[in-house]
Design an enzyme around this catalytic site. Structure first.
Site, PDB file in Angstrom:
ATOM      1  N   PRO B 235       0.829  -1.139  -0.175  1.00 36.72           N
ATOM      2  CA  PRO B 235       0.062  -0.095  -0.133  1.00 36.72           C
ATOM      3  C   PRO B 235       0.828   1.293   0.010  1.00 36.72           C
ATOM      4  O   PRO B 235       1.797   1.300   0.963  1.00 36.72           O
ATOM      5  CB  PRO B 235      -0.889  -0.128   1.321  1.00 36.72           C
ATOM      6  N   ASP B 411       6.002   2.341   1.795  1.00 36.18           N
ATOM      7  CA  ASP B 411       5.199   1.044   2.103  1.00 36.18           C
ATOM      8  C   ASP B 411       4.618   1.168   3.311  1.00 36.18           C
ATOM      9  O   ASP B 411       5.121   1.317   4.322  1.00 36.18           O
ATOM     10  CB  ASP B 411       6.085  -0.208   1.815  1.00 36.18           C
ATOM     11  N   HIS B 412       3.253   1.567   3.367  1.00 37.79           N
ATOM     12  CA  HIS B 412       2.581   2.040   4.474  1.00 37.79           C
ATOM     13  C   HIS B 412       2.533   0.846   5.462  1.00 37.79           C
ATOM     14  O   HIS B 412       1.993   0.815   6.682  1.00 37.79           O
ATOM     15  CB  HIS B 412       1.115   2.373   4.090  1.00 37.79           C
ATOM     16  N   ARG B 413       2.726  -0.463   5.048  1.00 37.08           N
ATOM     17  CA  ARG B 413       2.737  -1.618   5.925  1.00 37.08           C
ATOM     18  C   ARG B 413       4.050  -1.520   7.051  1.00 37.08           C
ATOM     19  O   ARG B 413       3.818  -1.902   7.895  1.00 37.08           O
ATOM     20  CB  ARG B 413       3.085  -2.974   5.326  1.00 37.08           C
ATOM     21  N   VAL B 415       6.219   1.640   6.836  1.00 38.27           N
ATOM     22  CA  VAL B 415       6.541   2.796   7.337  1.00 38.27           C
ATOM     23  C   VAL B 415       5.090   3.782   7.573  1.00 38.27           C
ATOM     24  O   VAL B 415       4.335   3.809   6.804  1.00 38.27           O
ATOM     25  CB  VAL B 415       7.284   3.803   6.063  1.00 38.27           C
TER      26      VAL B 415
END
Lengths: 386, 439
Positions: B235, B411-413, B415
Site C-alpha cells: 500500500p 510502503d505503509h505496511r 512505514v
C-alpha cells in the site's frame, strides 16, 4: 584511490587501458614505422623478407576475416578470430626452422599459415567436417588444442623426446631441433602450463614458451590474472623471460629466432611474452562489448601490426602503392578461394570416425567399424520410404 | 540465380534470434560480406554479412520478429551462373583433406549450409550416397526447412487435423491443451471461434491503422511485472514537500571549484542522494523490506541505493552497493559511472539487484513531483523534481530562490506517516541548509 593498490586485496580492477602505461618491451618497429635497433636483438632483413612479412600479415588477416564472415554465413560452426595478433603469429612462425615442431592453440591460424597448412584444412575443423584437419607429421605442427594449456605439456614432452634422440646441441643446423609451445595469457594460470615450465627448466629442454598476451582470458582482463608482468614469472622457474611488442613482426621474429637458436644449442627454455591485443571476439560466440572498456579497442587500433609495416616499407622504399595493390588483389583472390573451398568441404562418412583411433590396424576398432557399417545399411533397406 | 540466406547459428547451439534491423531493402545491390542485417541472439547482437553478391529481391522476415535458426531471411538475385563468383578472383583449388575418401559433391547444387549445432529433431537423415546410383542431388539430406518444420510440427490426431483443415485453422497457431502438448478438437474449435471473432470490418481496419501494437517483451515486460507486483502488494502513500535549495546549489558551485573534486561530476542529484543517506542513517527503519513468507520486517543496516535511469532499453534501476559507506566524492563518481553505463545500455543484471531504497530524478524532464511506485522489496522511493528559480519568502521578503520538490512514496505496511514525514523533512532540511547534515 590507494586502496586499489593494496598489497592484500585481490588484484584490483584495471584502471588504465593496457598500453596506456609505458610498457617495457623489445621493439624494432614503432607504431609510426620508425626502426629501432636494440643491441641484444640485431636483425638485418632484406627487402624480400620484409615484403614477405607484409604479404603474410595481409593474407592472414584476410583469411581470418573471411572465416569470421563464413561463420556468420552459416558455413562454420565456430571461429576463433586472430584479428590484431597477426604480427605475433607470423613473427614466431617465420622464425621456425623446417625441423622444428610447434604446438598451437585453436587461434594460431598464423602458425598454420606459416607451416603450409591449407586454409581449407583449418576450416574443416571449424565446420565439423574433420576431427583435426592436417597430418601433424607432415607440417611439423601439432593439431589445434581446444582445452586451454594442454599443448604446453605436450610440447615439453616432445622436447624431452628430441633431447633423448640427441637432436640438441650437435652444432648441425639441419639436425638441432627446437619446440615452440604457443599459449595465451589465460593459460598461464593453468596447472598444466606451470608443470610444463617445471619440467622444461629441470631438464633444460629445447622448448620456447611463446605466450601471446592478448589481454583477455575470454572476458577476464590480464591485470586481474597476474600481479606481475607474465614474462617475469619465468625467472621463478629458472629460465629467461622476455617481453616483446607483439604487434611488431620484426621484434617478434628476432626475439623468437634468438630463443629457438638458444634451445637448439641446448641452452634450455625461454619464455616469450608477446604483448598484443585481440581486436575481435574470443570466438564468434562471444560479445566483447560486454567486457571491453570503452576506448581500449581504438587505442590498440593505433598500434595495428600491419599499419606500422606499411609505414616502414614506404619509408625504406621497399614497397609502394602498386605493390600494396598487388597484395590486396591477392588477398581478394584468397578470400574467394577460401569461401569456395569452405563450401565444398565434403561431409565425412560417419564411419570415418574410426579412422584415426589407432595408427596400426586394431581388431576391436575393425569390429566396431563393421558393426557400425551394418547398422547404417540396415536403415537404408528398412526405411527408404519413411 | 535466386539465392536464399537462412538464419545461421551465430553462437554455439542457439536455436533462434530476433531480427533487430535490416540494413538493406529490396532493390539494393549487395556485395559478398556487406552487412545486411543485425540480429540479436540470447548471447549478443550480431551483424550478418551477405554470402552472395547481387540484388536484394525480397526480405522474408520482418524486424522485431523472432525466427528459428534455418529460416530463410532474404532472397538475393545473383548475377552470374552457379559457382562463378561475381567479385572475381581465383577458383577453389580443392586441396582438401581426404579423410573420408568421399568425393566432394560439387555438382552444381552445393550441400545445404550448416544451420548450427542446435537440436535436429527428426534426425532421420540417411546419408547413403555410396549406394545411390546416380550423383544424387542432395539425396536424403534433411533440409533446414524440414528441420524447422520437424521442430515445430504440432501434434494432433488425424480427425483433429482434418477438422482444422476444414475450418481453415493453422494447427501451428493453436495453443495445445491436451496431454503431452497434443492439440485437441476443443482447441481447434476454440481457435476457429476466436478467428471468427477477430474478423474485422473494413471500418475497424481503418481504425486499426490509427494504433501501433508492439509486443510486450524485454525491459518493458520486466518493468510491467515489477510495477504490478509492487503497486498491488505494497500500500503506497506519497508525501511531498517544496524546499529552497539555494544554499545547496551554492555549495555545489563551491565544491566544483575545489581541487578535491576535480574531474568529478557534481550534480544536485548527488546532493539529494547524500541528504537521503543522512536521513536514512537517522531513521534506519525506513530502509527495510517486508518478508511476507516469514511475516517479518527486515531492517537493512546497509544502504544499496537505486538510481532510476531512463535508458535506450527503457527504465533501469542500477544500484550503488553500500552507498552509505561512500564519501561525497566517491558517491558522485559512483553515480556518474552508473549513469554512463546505463545510458550506454551496458548495465548488467547483477548491477540492478539488491537495492534497498531508490531515488528517481524526474526533475531532468522538467517536472516537479509525482507518486513514484516502489521497486519490489523496497519500502521507500524518493522522486526529485526540477530545481528552478521560484518566488520564495526569504528573510521576510519575496526573493527569487532555487526551489525543488521532493516526493517520497513509502510502503505503509512498514512505514507510518510519522516516520515517512520525518525522513522527508530531514532530507529537505539538509538540502535547505547543508550545514544541518553535520548535526
Amino acid at each position: 584511490m590507494s586502496d586499489l593498490a593494496s598489497p592484500r586485496g585481490p588484484a584490483g580492477p584495471r584502471s588504465v587501458p593496457p598500453g596506456g602505461e609505458a610498457i617495457d618491451f623489445v621493439q624494432l618497429l614503432t607504431p609510426d614505422g620508425a626502426r629501432k635497433r636494440p643491441a641484444e636483438y640485431p636483425l638485418d632483413v632484406d627487402a624480400d623478407t620484409l615484403r614477405g612479412f607484409y604479404r603474410d600479415l595481409v593474407l592472414l588477416r584476410r583469411f581470418d576475416t573471411e572465416a569470421t564472415a563464413l561463420q556468420r554465413h552459416g558455413e562454420l560452426g565456430l571461429w576463433a578470430p586472430l584479428l590484431g595478433q597477426e604480427a605475433a603469429q607470423i613473427g614466431a612462425g617465420r622464425a621456425l626452422a623446417p625441423q622444428d615442431f610447434a604446438f598451437p592453440t585453436f587461434r594460431e591460424h598464423g602458425l598454420t599459415w606459416c607451416r603450409g597448412v591449407d586454409p581449407a584444412q583449418v576450416l574443416a575443423l571449424f565446420r565439423g567436417a574433420s576431427l583435426g584437419g592436417w597430418d601433424p607429421a607432415v607440417h611439423n605442427l601439432h593439431l589445434y588444442s581446444i582445452v586451454i594449456g594442454t599443448q604446453v605439456l605436450h610440447a615439453a614432452g616432445y622436447a624431452m623426446g628430441i633431447q633423448r634422440d640427441g637432436h640438441v646441441g650437435t652444432g648441425d643446423p639441419a639436425r638441432d631441433t627446437a619446440v615452440l609451445a604457443c599459449f595465451g595469457d589465460g593459460a598461464t594460470s593453468q596447472g598444466d602450463v606451470n608443470e610444463a615450465f617445471v619440467f622444461a627448466s629441470v631438464f633444460n629442454l629445447p622448448v620456447v614458451f611463446f605466450c601471446q598476451n592478448n589481454q583477455f582470458a575470454i572476458s577476464e582482463p590480464n591485470q586481474r590474472q597476474s600481479r606481475i608482468p607474465l614474462y617475469r614469472r619465468a625467472s621463478g622457474f629458472g629460465f629467461p623471460g622476455v617481453r616483446v611488442d607483439g604487434n611488431d613482426v620484426l621484434a617478434v621474429y628476432a626475439v623468437t629466432r634468438d630463443a629457438l637458436d638458444r634451445a637448439r644449442r641446448g641452452e634450455g627454455p625461454t619464455f616469450i611474452e608477446a604483448y598484443t591485443y585481440r581486436m575481435g571476439a574470443h570466438t564468434t560466440s562471444d560479445d566483447p562489448s560486454r567486457y571491453r572498456p570503452t576506448g581500449e579497442l581504438e587505442h590498440w587500433q593505433q598500434l595495428d601490426p600491419i599499419d606500422r609495416l606499411v609505414e616502414y616499407l614506404l619509408l625504406t622504399q621497399t614497397g609502394d602503392e602498386r605493390y600494396f595493390a598487388e597484395i590486396a588483389a591477392e588477398a581478394d583472390a584468397l578470400g574467394v578461394r577460401v569461401r569456395e573451398a569452405c563450401r565444398s568441404i565434403p561431409n565425412p562418412l560417419p564411419e570415418s570416425m574410426f579412422d584415426h583411433v589407432h595408427v596400426e590396424p586394431h581388431a576391436q576398432v575393425d569390429a566396431d567399424r563393421a558393426w557400425f557399417r551394418a547398422y547404417q545399411s540396415s536403415f537404408e533397406t528398412a526405411g527408404g520410404a519413411a | 540465380m535466386l539465392k536464399e540466406f537462412r538464419l545461421p547459428d551465430a553462437g554455439e547451439g542457439l536455436t533462434e534470434a530476433d531480427i533487430v534491423s535490416w540494413r538493406v531493402r529490396p532493390g539494393d545491390t549487395v556485395a559478398v560480406n556487406d552487412v545486411i542485417v543485425d540480429i540479436e541472439t540470447a548471447k549478443s547482437v550480431v551483424e550478418l554479412p551477405s554470402p552472395y553478391a547481387g540484388v536484394v529481391v525480397e526480405l522474408l522476415v520482418a524486424e522485431g520478429q523472432t525466427v528459428p535458426v534455418g529460416t530463410p531471411m532474404i532472397r538475393i538475385q545473383t548475377e552470374a551462373a552457379v559457382g562463378a563468383d561475381p567479385d572475381g578472383g581465383g577458383r577453389g583449388n580443392g586441396s582438401l583433406p581426404s579423410g573420408s575418401g568421399e568425393p566432394a559433391d560439387s555438382e552444381g547444387e552445393r550441400t545445404p549450409m550448416l544451420v548450427g549445432y542446435g537440436p535436429r529433431v527428426g534426425a532421420v537423415s540417411r546419408r547413403r550416397r555410396v549406394e545411390a546410383s546416380a550423383p544424387a542431388a542432395s539425396a536424403g539430406e534433411v533440409s533446414p526447412q524440414e528441420v524447422v518444420a520437424g521442430l515445430f510440427r504440432p501434434m494432433a490426431k488425424p480427425p483433429v487435423r482434418k477438422l482444422a483443415r476444414d475450418l481453415g485453422v493453422d494447427l501451428n497457431t493453436v495453443p495445445p491443451t491436451g496431454r503431452g502438448g497434443v492439440v485437441t478438437r476443443q482447441d481447434v474449435e476454440a481457435a476457429a471461434e476466436r478467428a471468427a471473432a477477430a474478423t474485422v470490418t473494413a471500418d475497424e481496419r481503418v481504425a486499426l491503422r490509427r494504433e501501433t501494437r508492439v509486443p510486450v517483451k524485454g525491459v518493458r515486460k520486466l518493468t510491467a511485472q515489477a510495477m504490478v507486483a509492487s503497486a498491488f502488494s505494497a500500500p503506497h502513500v506519497t508525501e511531498w514537500v517544496q524546499v529552497d535549495v539555494t544554499r545547496t546549489v551554492k555549495l555545489l558551485h563551491r565544491l566544483r571549484r575545489s581541487p578535491d573534486f576535480a574531474g568529478v561530476r557534481l550534480t544536485p542529484l548527488v546532493m539529494v542522494a547524500r541528504a537521503l543517506l543522512v536521513a536514512v542513517r537517522r531513521h534506519p527503519q525506513v530502509n527495510a523490506s517486508w518478508d511476507e513468507q516469514a511475516q517479518e520486517i527486515v531492517t537493512k543496516h546497509y544502504v544499496n541505493l537505486g538510481i532510476a535511469a531512463a535508458t535506450p532499453r527503457g527504465l533501469l534501476v542500477p544500484v550503488i552497493p553500500d552507498a552509505d559507506s561512500l564519501g561525497l566524492r566517491e558517491l558522485a563518481q559512483a553515480i556518474s559511472v552508473l549513469a554512463k553505463t546505463a545510458r550506454d545500455g551496458r548495465t548488467q543484471p547483477s548491477e540492478m539487484s539488491g537495492g534497498t531504497i531508490t531515488i528517481t530524478n524526474v526533475g531532468v524532464f522538467g517536472v516537479d513531483g509525482g507518486t513514484p511506485i516502489l521497486p519490489p522489496g523496497q519500502s521507500a522511493i524518493l522522486a526529485v523534481g526540477q530545481v528552478a528559480e521560484r518566488p520564495w519568502v526569504h528573510k521576510g521578503r519575496v526573493r527569487p530562490r532555487q526551489v525543488t520538490t521532493l516526493s517520497l512514496s513509502f510502503d505503509h505496511r512498514i512505514v507510518d506517516g510519522e516516520l515517512g514525514s520525518r525522513v522527508l523533512a530531514d532530507a529537505a532540511a539538509i538540502l535547505n541548509d547543508p550545514g544541518t547534515a553535520l548535526v
